[in-house]
Design a protein around this motif. Structure first.
Motif, short mmCIF file in Angstrom:
data_model
loop_
_atom_site.label_atom_id
_atom_site.label_comp_id
_atom_site.label_asym_id
_atom_site.label_seq_id
_atom_site.Cartn_x
_atom_site.Cartn_y
_atom_site.Cartn_z
N GLY A 1 68.90 -4.45 -17.05
CA GLY A 1 67.99 -4.05 -18.12
C GLY A 1 67.94 -5.03 -19.27
O GLY A 1 67.22 -4.81 -20.24
N GLU B 1 64.94 -0.57 -19.34
CA GLU B 1 65.64 0.28 -18.39
C GLU B 1 66.16 -0.55 -17.22
O GLU B 1 65.46 -1.37 -16.65
CB GLU B 1 64.67 1.35 -17.86
CG GLU B 1 65.32 2.34 -16.94
CD GLU B 1 64.35 3.39 -16.43
OE1 GLU B 1 64.75 4.17 -15.56
OE2 GLU B 1 63.18 3.42 -16.89
N LYS C 1 67.09 -0.97 -13.45
CA LYS C 1 66.49 -0.35 -12.26
C LYS C 1 67.00 -1.03 -11.00
O LYS C 1 67.39 -2.19 -11.02
CB LYS C 1 64.96 -0.50 -12.28
CG LYS C 1 64.25 0.18 -13.42
CD LYS C 1 62.76 -0.12 -13.37
CE LYS C 1 62.00 0.53 -14.49
NZ LYS C 1 61.58 1.87 -14.21
N THR C 2 66.95 -0.30 -9.92
CA THR C 2 67.16 -0.87 -8.59
C THR C 2 65.87 -0.60 -7.83
O THR C 2 65.58 0.53 -7.45
CB THR C 2 68.35 -0.21 -7.88
OG1 THR C 2 69.53 -0.41 -8.68
CG2 THR C 2 68.58 -0.84 -6.51
N VAL C 3 65.06 -1.66 -7.67
CA VAL C 3 63.74 -1.54 -7.06
C VAL C 3 63.66 -2.46 -5.85
O VAL C 3 63.84 -3.68 -5.98
CB VAL C 3 62.62 -1.90 -8.05
CG1 VAL C 3 61.25 -1.67 -7.44
CG2 VAL C 3 62.77 -1.14 -9.36
N TRP D 1 58.34 -2.71 -5.47
CA TRP D 1 58.09 -3.46 -6.70
C TRP D 1 56.61 -3.56 -7.01
O TRP D 1 55.78 -3.79 -6.13
CB TRP D 1 58.67 -4.86 -6.60
CG TRP D 1 58.36 -5.70 -7.80
CD1 TRP D 1 57.37 -6.63 -7.93
CD2 TRP D 1 59.04 -5.66 -9.06
NE1 TRP D 1 57.40 -7.17 -9.19
CE2 TRP D 1 58.41 -6.60 -9.91
CE3 TRP D 1 60.12 -4.92 -9.55
CZ2 TRP D 1 58.82 -6.83 -11.21
CZ3 TRP D 1 60.54 -5.15 -10.85
CH2 TRP D 1 59.89 -6.08 -11.67
N ILE E 1 55.99 -3.27 -13.58
CA ILE E 1 57.35 -2.93 -14.00
C ILE E 1 57.91 -4.03 -14.89
O ILE E 1 58.46 -3.77 -15.95
CB ILE E 1 58.26 -2.71 -12.77
CG1 ILE E 1 57.78 -1.52 -11.95
CG2 ILE E 1 59.72 -2.53 -13.20
CD1 ILE E 1 58.45 -1.38 -10.59
#
Length: 197
Positions: free
Chosen positions: A163, A175, A177-179, A184, A188
């Protein structure tokens, strides 16, 4: 180069067997070889154009192959069509070609850009990492410049996993994130960088 040729031959065979979720050899626009899962064996990552009639905004897909443990053949590990923007025609516009490369730490860098048309020029890099048997977007880097207003330039680096955001030299927080690469969306990263707000 020999490894890349072997990988493309294996990919051709795999494409025939799984034509719905792999990249057709004639549509491959760039490739990289590296050890993505750190098992000591060379793996393959590709950028491939969509079908000729594909009208998607992002016409380029990302396809990542890992070596199968048992047979040492390439096996599709991630398929993310319509993920990357860029020129895909061999005679296309210079300055809009995407690229994919292996990083020394075993990650994958995917670069897209518009350094050719209009006053708004930009470069974007997605850094992919292999985590928990999945390819995730670990980093998002975006820089832009206005050719008519040289002082109107920006750069942003977003560590998606932690982040941490660095925009125009200032440290910000977004934030963590695990994308996956499949999930994706560039929005974002743009949101984390405070662009388009």
């Amino acid at each position: 180069m020999k490894s890349l040729a072997c990988a493309l031959i294996l990919l051709s065979a795999a494409t025939i067997a799984h034509a719905d979720d792999t990249a057709a050899p004639g549509r491959i626009i760039d490739a990289a070889i590296g050890d993505w899962n750190k098992d000591g064996k060379p793996d393959l990552a590709l950028l491939a154009a969509g079908a000729e009639d594909d009208q998607a905004d992002n016409p380029i897909g990302v396809y990542i192959y890992l070596r199968d443990d048992e047979h040492s053949l390439l096996k599709l590990a991630a398929s993310a069509p319509n993920k990357i923007w860029g020129s895909v025609a061999p005679g296309g516009i210079v300055g809009q070609e995407p690229s994919i490369s292996a990083l020394p730490n075993g990650s994958i860098a995917i670069v897209s850009q518009n350094d050719a048309i209009g006053r708004d020029r930009w470069h974007q890099t997605l850094t992919l990492a292999y985590r928990n048997n999945n390819f995730v977007v670990a980093g998002y880097t975006y820089d832009s410049r206005d050719t008519l207003e040289p002082n109107n330039s920006h750069n942003c680096d977003y560590n998606v996993l932690t982040g941490k955001v660095t925009k125009d030299g200032k440290t910000l927080k977004a934030e963590a994130k695990t994308v996956s690469i499949q999930d994706w969306q560039d929005d974002i990263g743009q949101k984390a960088c405070g662009n388009g707000e």
